[in-house]
Design an enzyme around this catalytic site. Structure first.
Site, PDB file in Angstrom:
ATOM      1  N   CYS A  69      -8.171  -5.189 -10.327  1.00  0.00           N
ATOM      2  CA  CYS A  69      -7.743  -4.118 -11.224  1.00  0.00           C
ATOM      3  C   CYS A  69      -7.304  -2.941 -10.350  1.00  0.00           C
ATOM      4  O   CYS A  69      -8.139  -2.218  -9.811  1.00  0.00           O
ATOM      5  CB  CYS A  69      -8.927  -3.746 -12.111  1.00  0.00           C
ATOM      6  SG  CYS A  69      -8.530  -2.522 -13.353  1.00  0.00           S
TER       7      CYS A  69
ATOM      8  N   CYS B  17      -7.267  -0.924   1.113  1.00  0.00           N
ATOM      9  CA  CYS B  17      -6.310  -1.463   2.069  1.00  0.00           C
ATOM     10  C   CYS B  17      -7.028  -1.673   3.398  1.00  0.00           C
ATOM     11  O   CYS B  17      -7.686  -0.768   3.895  1.00  0.00           O
ATOM     12  CB  CYS B  17      -5.157  -0.478   2.230  1.00  0.00           C
ATOM     13  SG  CYS B  17      -4.054  -0.895   3.594  1.00  0.00           S
TER      14      CYS B  17
ATOM     15  N   CYS C 182       0.842  -1.197   0.000  1.00  0.00           N
ATOM     16  CA  CYS C 182       0.000   0.000   0.000  1.00  0.00           C
ATOM     17  C   CYS C 182       0.880   1.252   0.000  1.00  0.00           C
ATOM     18  O   CYS C 182       1.798   1.365   0.810  1.00  0.00           O
ATOM     19  CB  CYS C 182      -0.887  -0.020   1.242  1.00  0.00           C
ATOM     20  SG  CYS C 182      -1.841   1.491   1.476  1.00  0.00           S
TER      21      CYS C 182
ATOM     22  N   CYS D 124      -5.339   0.953   6.285  1.00  0.00           N
ATOM     23  CA  CYS D 124      -5.533   2.414   6.292  1.00  0.00           C
ATOM     24  C   CYS D 124      -6.775   2.845   5.519  1.00  0.00           C
ATOM     25  O   CYS D 124      -7.101   4.028   5.474  1.00  0.00           O
ATOM     26  CB  CYS D 124      -4.292   3.125   5.750  1.00  0.00           C
ATOM     27  SG  CYS D 124      -4.088   2.979   3.968  1.00  0.00           S
TER      28      CYS D 124
ATOM     29  N   CYS E  97       0.254   3.077   3.621  1.00  0.00           N
ATOM     30  CA  CYS E  97       0.741   2.594   4.918  1.00  0.00           C
ATOM     31  C   CYS E  97       1.751   1.467   4.798  1.00  0.00           C
ATOM     32  O   CYS E  97       2.192   0.924   5.808  1.00  0.00           O
ATOM     33  CB  CYS E  97      -0.434   2.158   5.788  1.00  0.00           C
ATOM     34  SG  CYS E  97      -1.163   0.582   5.274  1.00  0.00           S
TER      35      CYS E  97
HETATM   36 ZN   LIG Z   1      -2.775   1.055   3.556  1.00  0.00          ZN
END
Ligand SMILES: [Zn+2]
Length: 165
Positions: free
Chosen positions: A149, A126, A78, A129, A81
């Protein structure tokens, strides 16, 4: 009379609130995440491209992410984070112009129904976060048949064997 009206109004409000809870129709973004920051903090931390996608649910233009051509072994994490989200082993060429994967890592992403643009799509974010990553579709390759995607600017790549510099 005024009291009675007030009572009715608050009763209706309470009922509405309970109904929302009961049917699970929570307002978007009401979900709690392990990492939460203010809008100003995210703006300061992220590039404008990352911010638009992760925090505003934007979509990058196809074929613009450098990660599209990333073919080394490693982990896609991510960009908000750094939670590991996808392995290079599950990346495939979808021909869509967005980095695509057939399965995320365990306990990496959350999903919810997104009814914008007049269709029901499954939004992917995610789980740590809450940063928006992209959508998942059911026209992917085996073994899952899924196509995650992803917006490349929502991800950052960590090669398994970094070249000594
Ligand atoms: Zn994250």
């Amino acid at each position: 009379m005024i009291d009675r009206r007030l009572m009715l109004t608050s009763a209706a409000g309470l009922f509405g609130f309970i109904a929302l809870r009961w049917f699970g129709i929570a307002p978007a973004h009401a979900e709690k995440f392990e990492i939460e920051k203010t809008d100003a903090e995210w703006r300061a931390q992220l590039t404008s491209a990352q911010y638009e996608i992760l925090r505003r649910e934007g979509t990058e233009h196809p074929y613009t992410s450098p990660l599209l051509k990333e073919h080394r072994k490693g982990i896609f994490a991510c960009a908000g984070c750094d939670l590991p989200l996808f392995s290079s082993d599950t990346k495939f060429e979808s021909g869509t112009g967005w980095p695509s994967f057939f399965v995320p890592l365990d306990n990496a992403v959350g999903e919810r129904v997104d009814r914008t643009l007049g269709m029901a799509r499954t939004e992917v974010h995610c789980r740590r976060c809450g940063g928006h990553l992209g959508h998942v579709f059911d026209d992917g390759p085996k073994p899952t048949g899924l196509r995650y995607c992803m917006d490349g600017f929502a991800l950052q790549f960590h090669p398994a064997n970094p070249q000594p510099s």
